[in-house]
Design a protein around this motif. Structure first.
Motif, short mmCIF file in Angstrom:
data_model
loop_
_atom_site.label_atom_id
_atom_site.label_comp_id
_atom_site.label_asym_id
_atom_site.label_seq_id
_atom_site.Cartn_x
_atom_site.Cartn_y
_atom_site.Cartn_z
N SER A 185 0.85 -1.20 -0.14
CA SER A 185 -0.13 0.00 0.10
C SER A 185 0.94 1.50 0.07
CB SER A 185 -0.90 0.09 1.28
OG SER A 185 -0.08 0.16 2.35
N VAL A 186 1.99 1.12 0.53
CA VAL A 186 3.15 2.51 0.53
C VAL A 186 4.15 2.14 -0.41
CG1 VAL A 186 2.04 3.28 2.57
CG2 VAL A 186 4.05 1.43 2.52
N ALA A 187 4.39 0.75 -0.96
CA ALA A 187 5.72 0.93 -1.78
C ALA A 187 5.26 0.16 -3.09
CB ALA A 187 6.71 -0.08 -0.99
N PRO A 188 4.96 1.05 -4.14
CA PRO A 188 4.73 0.65 -5.52
C PRO A 188 5.50 -0.47 -6.14
CG PRO A 188 4.50 3.07 -5.42
CD PRO A 188 5.15 2.54 -4.11
N SER A 189 6.89 -0.37 -5.67
CA SER A 189 7.81 -1.53 -6.31
C SER A 189 7.47 -2.77 -5.65
CB SER A 189 9.05 -1.04 -6.06
OG SER A 189 9.15 -0.98 -4.60
N ALA A 190 6.96 -2.90 -4.48
CA ALA A 190 6.55 -4.15 -3.85
C ALA A 190 5.27 -4.35 -4.42
CB ALA A 190 6.34 -4.15 -2.42
N LYS A 191 4.31 -3.79 -4.57
CA LYS A 191 2.97 -4.18 -5.06
C LYS A 191 3.18 -4.52 -6.69
CE LYS A 191 -1.73 -2.47 -6.11
NZ LYS A 191 -1.85 -3.18 -7.46
N LEU A 192 4.13 -4.07 -7.41
CA LEU A 192 4.48 -4.48 -8.68
C LEU A 192 4.97 -5.88 -8.62
CD1 LEU A 192 4.66 -4.11 -11.82
CD2 LEU A 192 7.01 -2.99 -11.39
N LEU A 193 5.93 -6.14 -7.70
CA LEU A 193 6.51 -7.52 -7.72
C LEU A 193 5.29 -8.61 -7.29
CD1 LEU A 193 8.84 -9.92 -7.29
CD2 LEU A 193 8.68 -9.20 -4.87
N LEU A 194 4.55 -8.22 -6.47
CA LEU A 194 3.46 -9.17 -6.07
C LEU A 194 2.51 -9.42 -7.31
CD1 LEU A 194 3.00 -8.03 -2.01
CD2 LEU A 194 4.28 -10.17 -3.16
N ASP A 195 2.02 -8.18 -7.71
CA ASP A 195 1.19 -8.36 -8.79
C ASP A 195 1.66 -9.41 -10.02
OD1 ASP A 195 -0.56 -6.76 -7.66
OD2 ASP A 195 -0.17 -5.05 -8.84
N VAL A 196 3.08 -9.21 -10.31
CA VAL A 196 3.70 -9.95 -11.44
C VAL A 196 3.59 -11.55 -10.84
CG1 VAL A 196 5.63 -10.83 -12.30
CG2 VAL A 196 5.18 -8.48 -12.31
N LEU A 197 3.93 -11.71 -9.68
CA LEU A 197 3.68 -13.07 -9.04
C LEU A 197 2.33 -13.69 -8.94
CD1 LEU A 197 6.20 -13.00 -5.96
CD2 LEU A 197 6.76 -13.93 -8.29
N ARG A 198 1.46 -13.11 -8.50
CA ARG A 198 -0.01 -13.38 -8.66
C ARG A 198 -0.76 -13.69 -10.18
NH1 ARG A 198 -0.92 -8.17 -4.54
NH2 ARG A 198 -0.86 -9.25 -2.68
N ALA A 199 0.05 -12.94 -11.01
CA ALA A 199 -0.45 -13.24 -12.40
C ALA A 199 0.34 -14.39 -13.03
CB ALA A 199 0.18 -11.83 -13.24
N GLY A 200 1.31 -14.86 -12.25
CA GLY A 200 1.81 -16.19 -13.00
C GLY A 200 2.97 -15.95 -13.72
N GLY A 201 3.78 -14.69 -13.38
CA GLY A 201 5.06 -14.47 -14.04
C GLY A 201 5.37 -13.21 -15.01
N PRO A 202 6.23 -12.89 -15.52
CA PRO A 202 6.52 -11.78 -16.32
C PRO A 202 5.55 -11.83 -17.55
CG PRO A 202 8.36 -12.43 -15.53
CD PRO A 202 7.53 -13.70 -15.36
N THR A 203 4.93 -10.76 -18.07
CA THR A 203 4.15 -10.63 -19.17
C THR A 203 4.84 -9.65 -19.95
OG1 THR A 203 2.59 -9.28 -17.97
CG2 THR A 203 1.95 -11.22 -18.16
N SER A 204 5.56 -8.59 -19.60
CA SER A 204 5.86 -7.63 -20.21
C SER A 204 7.59 -7.46 -20.36
CB SER A 204 5.44 -6.18 -19.96
OG SER A 204 5.73 -5.91 -18.66
#
Length: 204
Positions: A185-204
């Protein structure tokens, strides 16, 4: 295909490497990744993490993701740009690696701890001084030195058997205790990492 996270941390001892993997595993489980957990390789220093990541990317057979400290302020551009331009790194983005393959713990892993001060208080107990921690709510702007100095000051007058903060096994035990939702909620870089992992891996 499984995801394997190449993490800066763990040092050279087997015990600390185990602590590092355990801490990240608990953090990711609480972030909702149970059942689709990335494998975690604690690589020791940051250069080892980068080299191991490159080897895995070249060999194939898994989806490698690099996770290292930013060390310095991260202002604009991708994580790869930061690592290429940072004095002391100068790392090029390997062929086949996208922006999603590289993530930063801005500016240092301990920055994440500041998002969940209640977890710190619970871990250290009586004598912990949260007022000594850096007050800036935007974690990615807090300098590495200020984070580590704040943790040392907040734990210097403990009235328990805990020792003042220092990097080591305590680091990874605390990592396993903090709330990922507070961190992202306060570290966009951490959210980006978690979003990539939740999506199943890199997409871009």
């Amino acid at each position: 295909m499984s995801i394997k996270l190449y993490v800066e941390g763990g040092g050279d001892s087997k015990a600390l490497t185990t602590d590092c993997r355990r801490g990240f595993r608990k953090f990711f489980e609480k972030a909702g990744l149970a059942g689709r957990m990335p494998r975690i390789r604690a690589c020791g220093d940051r250069r080892n993490a980068y080299d191991d990541f490159k080897t895995a990317l070249k060999n194939g057979g898994e989806v490698p993701i690099l996770l290292v400290d930013a060390e310095d302020p991260f202002t604009a551009g991708s994580s790869w740009e930061h690592l290429r331009n940072r004095v002391g790194d100068g790392w090029d983005r390997p062929d086949g690696a996208s922006n999603d393959h590289c993530h930063l713990m801005v500016q240092v892993m301990e920055s994440w701890f500041l998002a969940d001060r209640s977890a710190l208080e619970s871990f250290y107990g009586q004598g912990f001084q949260p007022s000594a921690l850096p007050p800036n709510p935007r974690l990615e702007q807090v300098r590495k030195a200020d984070v580590l100095r704040g943790l040392a000051r907040a734990t210097r007058s403990l009235k328990t058997k805990k020792k003042p903060y220092r990097k080591g096994s305590d680091s990874f035990e605390i990592l396993g205790r903090i709330d990922p939702s507070r961190v992202e909620s306060v570290a966009p870089s951490a959210k980006l990492l978690l979003d990539v992992l939740r999506a199943g891996g890199p997409t871009s």
